[in-house]
Scaffold this motif. Structure first.
Motif, PDB file in Angstrom:
ATOM      1  N   TYR A  99       0.837  -1.201   0.000  1.00  0.00           N
ATOM      2  CA  TYR A  99       0.000   0.000   0.000  1.00  0.00           C
ATOM      3  C   TYR A  99       0.869   1.248   0.000  1.00  0.00           C
ATOM      4  N   SER A 101       0.109   5.410   0.699  1.00  0.00           N
ATOM      5  CA  SER A 101      -0.963   6.250   1.231  1.00  0.00           C
ATOM      6  C   SER A 101      -0.510   7.701   1.291  1.00  0.00           C
ATOM      7  N   ALA A 126      -5.464   5.391   0.361  1.00  0.00           N
ATOM      8  CA  ALA A 126      -4.500   4.285   0.307  1.00  0.00           C
ATOM      9  C   ALA A 126      -4.803   3.445  -0.924  1.00  0.00           C
ATOM     10  N   SER A 127      -3.768   3.085  -1.638  1.00  0.00           N
ATOM     11  CA  SER A 127      -3.957   2.234  -2.826  1.00  0.00           C
ATOM     12  C   SER A 127      -2.823   1.249  -2.934  1.00  0.00           C
TER      13      SER A 127
END
Length: 127
Positions: A99, A101, A126-127
């Motif tokens: 993640y 973010s 978040a990705s």
């Protein structure tokens, strides 16, 4: 999903309270753990723990108000689980990811001697 972050304290220079200027730019960092748990199906669950870190900076306008931006990332989250297919039998599948973010906050500050209490509202992605 369950996230635990443990803050890393940064050392600052002590200043006398009457000479302290509470305005200006600040930067910091945090280090912690990231615990990931997800139940995909009744038989399939993903679970892993990894490290995480964040770099942040902001501008304190006065004794009671600041703006802050932060960027963070996690280490790799990895897990494997068995899946049964009728034609070929049981197969082990592996899943991994991480993640990134970032967030933007407005902080409200209540100063006490020798520390302050703060809380904020803002945007987090978040990705």
């Amino acid at each position: 999903m369950r996230i635990k972050l443990v803050a890393l304290l940064l050392v600052g220079m002590p200043v006398l309270a009457h000479a302290q200027n509470d305005r200006g730019v600040y930067i910091g960092a945090s280090l912690g753990t990231f615990d990931y748990e997800e139940q995909i199906e009744e038989e399939v669950a993903l679970s892993d723990s990894t490290s995480s870190y964040q770099l942040f900076g902001g501008y304190r306008l006065n004794d009671h108000l600041a703006f802050e931006f932060g960027w963070g990332a996690t280490g790799d989250i990895e897990d494997s689980f068995p899946v049964v297919f009728e034609d070929i039998g049981e197969v082990m599948l592996e899943a991994s990811g991480s993640y990134d973010s970032y967030g933007l906050k407005v902080l409200g500050i209540v100063p006490f001697e020798p520390m302050s209490l703060f809380g904020g509202v803002g945007y987090y992605s978040a990705s």
